[in-house]
Enzyme design. Structure first.
Site, mmCIF file in Angstrom:
data_model
loop_
_atom_site.group_PDB
_atom_site.id
_atom_site.type_symbol
_atom_site.label_atom_id
_atom_site.label_comp_id
_atom_site.label_asym_id
_atom_site.label_seq_id
_atom_site.Cartn_x
_atom_site.Cartn_y
_atom_site.Cartn_z
ATOM 1 C CB SER A 1 -0.887 0.019 1.243
ATOM 2 O OG SER A 1 -1.568 1.249 1.341
ATOM 3 C CE1 TYR B 1 -3.515 -2.161 5.578
ATOM 4 C CE2 TYR B 1 -3.138 0.105 4.900
ATOM 5 C CZ TYR B 1 -3.481 -1.198 4.587
ATOM 6 O OH TYR B 1 -3.813 -1.523 3.298
HETATM 7 N N1 LIG Z 1 -8.933 -1.002 -0.299
HETATM 8 C C1 LIG Z 1 -7.926 -0.147 -0.329
HETATM 9 O O1 LIG Z 1 -8.125 1.092 -0.390
HETATM 10 C C2 LIG Z 1 -6.520 -0.649 -0.308
HETATM 11 C C3 LIG Z 1 -5.495 0.280 -0.494
HETATM 12 C C4 LIG Z 1 -4.170 -0.136 -0.494
HETATM 13 C C5 LIG Z 1 -3.896 -1.483 -0.291
HETATM 14 N N2 LIG Z 1 -4.921 -2.367 -0.103
HETATM 15 C C6 LIG Z 1 -4.556 -3.772 0.115
HETATM 16 O O2 LIG Z 1 -5.195 -4.572 -0.862
HETATM 17 C C7 LIG Z 1 -5.309 -5.911 -0.342
HETATM 18 C C8 LIG Z 1 -6.740 -6.398 -0.572
HETATM 19 O O3 LIG Z 1 -7.602 -5.618 0.246
HETATM 20 P P1 LIG Z 1 -9.106 -5.252 -0.138
HETATM 21 O O4 LIG Z 1 -9.174 -3.789 -0.268
HETATM 22 O O5 LIG Z 1 -9.574 -6.114 -1.247
HETATM 23 O O6 LIG Z 1 -9.847 -5.550 1.228
HETATM 24 P P2 LIG Z 1 -10.626 -6.798 1.772
HETATM 25 O O7 LIG Z 1 -11.737 -7.124 0.843
HETATM 26 O O8 LIG Z 1 -10.932 -6.446 3.191
HETATM 27 O O9 LIG Z 1 -9.545 -7.979 1.720
HETATM 28 C C9 LIG Z 1 -8.656 -8.282 2.739
HETATM 29 C C10 LIG Z 1 -8.521 -9.786 2.746
HETATM 30 O O10 LIG Z 1 -7.525 -10.178 3.711
HETATM 31 C C11 LIG Z 1 -7.986 -11.380 4.290
HETATM 32 N N3 LIG Z 1 -7.370 -11.640 5.589
HETATM 33 C C12 LIG Z 1 -7.383 -10.852 6.688
HETATM 34 N N4 LIG Z 1 -6.702 -11.436 7.676
HETATM 35 C C13 LIG Z 1 -6.234 -12.624 7.182
HETATM 36 C C14 LIG Z 1 -5.451 -13.672 7.714
HETATM 37 N N5 LIG Z 1 -4.995 -13.655 8.986
HETATM 38 N N6 LIG Z 1 -5.152 -14.718 6.923
HETATM 39 C C15 LIG Z 1 -5.604 -14.777 5.651
HETATM 40 N N7 LIG Z 1 -6.361 -13.809 5.083
HETATM 41 C C16 LIG Z 1 -6.669 -12.745 5.853
HETATM 42 C C17 LIG Z 1 -9.483 -11.194 4.444
HETATM 43 O O11 LIG Z 1 -10.070 -12.457 4.549
HETATM 44 P P3 LIG Z 1 -11.304 -12.793 5.497
HETATM 45 O O12 LIG Z 1 -12.444 -12.934 4.544
HETATM 46 O O13 LIG Z 1 -10.912 -14.078 6.151
HETATM 47 O O14 LIG Z 1 -11.466 -11.673 6.479
HETATM 48 C C18 LIG Z 1 -9.827 -10.484 3.146
HETATM 49 O O15 LIG Z 1 -10.173 -11.398 2.138
HETATM 50 C C19 LIG Z 1 -4.901 -5.850 1.125
HETATM 51 O O16 LIG Z 1 -3.556 -6.240 1.251
HETATM 52 C C20 LIG Z 1 -5.009 -4.368 1.441
HETATM 53 O O17 LIG Z 1 -4.175 -3.999 2.519
HETATM 54 C C21 LIG Z 1 -6.220 -1.993 -0.110
#
Ligand SMILES: NC(=O)c1ccc[n+]([C@@H]2O[C@H](COP(=O)([O-])OP(=O)(O)OC[C@H]3O[C@@H](n4cnc5c(N)ncnc54)[C@H](OP(=O)(O)O)[C@@H]3O)[C@@H](O)[C@H]2O)c1
Length: 255
Positions: free
Chosen positions: A148, A161
């Site tokens: 990120s 984070y």
């Molecule tokens: N959305 C944004 O604005 C943004 C910006 C920059 C970076 N990112 C990054 O993009 C990636 C995807 O995020 P997203 O936005 O698509 O959000 P999201 O839908 O909340 O996805 C996060 C995923 O991480 C999984 N997770 C959490 N803890 C875990 C663990 N201990 N072991 C295995 N899986 C786990 C969750 O699974 P569960 O279903 O089990 O909870 C969920 O599927 C993440 O790395 C996030 O930090 C997002």
């Protein structure tokens, strides 16, 4: 290196492992790679929750899809998790992430440790082990970590984070240099704001917010070109400014 996701290059059958496969960004990437004919290995804490997506990818694109239990914070089980996959994945994508509440994360050691293991140590050690296995098999392959821009500078609003993502970004950089002569491409993705479950309810500026589908298309395009780092062009400018603000000016800001 040869293109690992290019059906025209004969790599359509390369298995893809998606860590955090229930994430909105991961689901958009999985849809694109399944459309290219890649078999998918979907991993999440609760694999049963992936069943509907797995059936959708399989029927829509005619690819084999398996689901697997994976908890990024269970560091001792990483090698056993990889051993349990039906085939060595040639492309591994980590979309695992946890933001949580900044104040609670900073006050509670258990929560801080969970955020660091989820965003940094777990995905880093898993991609490290996967890259080692792909290299030992002679490649070609790719490991992709979704980090990120939050790691570019610690901000009061989300520095637990952000610190974890900074660690992940640095680890991926080192891993990339280690594998610089191939056959494994180590790719870092640094999104800005993406409209997903993670950011639901946040008041995000529309001009700086993308969709999971648009980001997924850019990630796959970067993979095709063998680009090691992908940052949204607008966010590259935004974070370039924020990262270089002198400390005394940065302290007066509130973003
Ligand atoms: N959305 C944004 O604005 C943004 C910006 C920059 C970076 N990112 C990054 O993009 C990636 C995807 O995020 P997203 O936005 O698509 O959000 P999201 O839908 O909340 O996805 C996060 C995923 O991480 C999984 N997770 C959490 N803890 C875990 C663990 N201990 N072991 C295995 N899986 C786990 C969750 O699974 P569960 O279903 O089990 O909870 C969920 O599927 C993440 O790395 C996030 O930090 C997002």
């Amino acid at each position: 290196m040869s293109r690992v996701s290019d059906p025209a290059g004969g790599n359509a059958g390369a298995p893809v492992l998606v860590l955090g496969a229930g994430s909105d960004i991961a689901r958009a990437i999985a849809q694109l790679l399944a459309a290219r004919g890649h078999p998918l290995q979907l991993a999440a804490r609760n694999p049963a929750a992936l069943d509907r997506d797995a059936a959708d990818y399989a029927t829509r694109h005619g690819v084999a899809v398996t689901t697997h239990a994976y908890d990024a914070t269970d560091l001792a089980r990483i090698e056993a998790f990889l051993d349990g996959l039906p085939a060595l994945p040639r492309i591994v994508i980590s979309a695992v992430g946890l933001m949580g509440d900044q104040e609670a994360n900073a006050a509670d050691p258990a929560r801080a440790a969970e955020v660091i293991a989820t965003n940094f140590t777990g995905p880093a050690l898993t991609l490290e082990a996967a890259a080692r296995r792909i290299a030992a098999a002679g490649g070609p392959g790719a490991v992709i970590g979704i980090s990120s821009v939050a790691g570019d500078r610690g901000r009061a609003k989300n520095y637990v984070y952000g610190a974890a993502k900074a660690g992940f970004t640095a680890w991926l950089s080192g891993l990339r240099q280690k594998h610089a002569r191939g056959p494994v491409l180590v790719m870092t993705v640094k999104p800005g704001f993406v409209a997903t479950a993670m950011t639901e309810g946040m008041d995000l500026p529309a001009a700086l917010t993308t969709t999971p589908e648009a980001l997924a298309a850019r990630i796959v395009a970067a993979l095709d070109r063998g680009r090691p780092v992908h940052v949204d062009p607008l966010w590259r400018i935004v974070m370039g400014v924020i990262a270089h603000l002198p400390e005394r000016i940065f302290m007066r800001t509130r973003f």
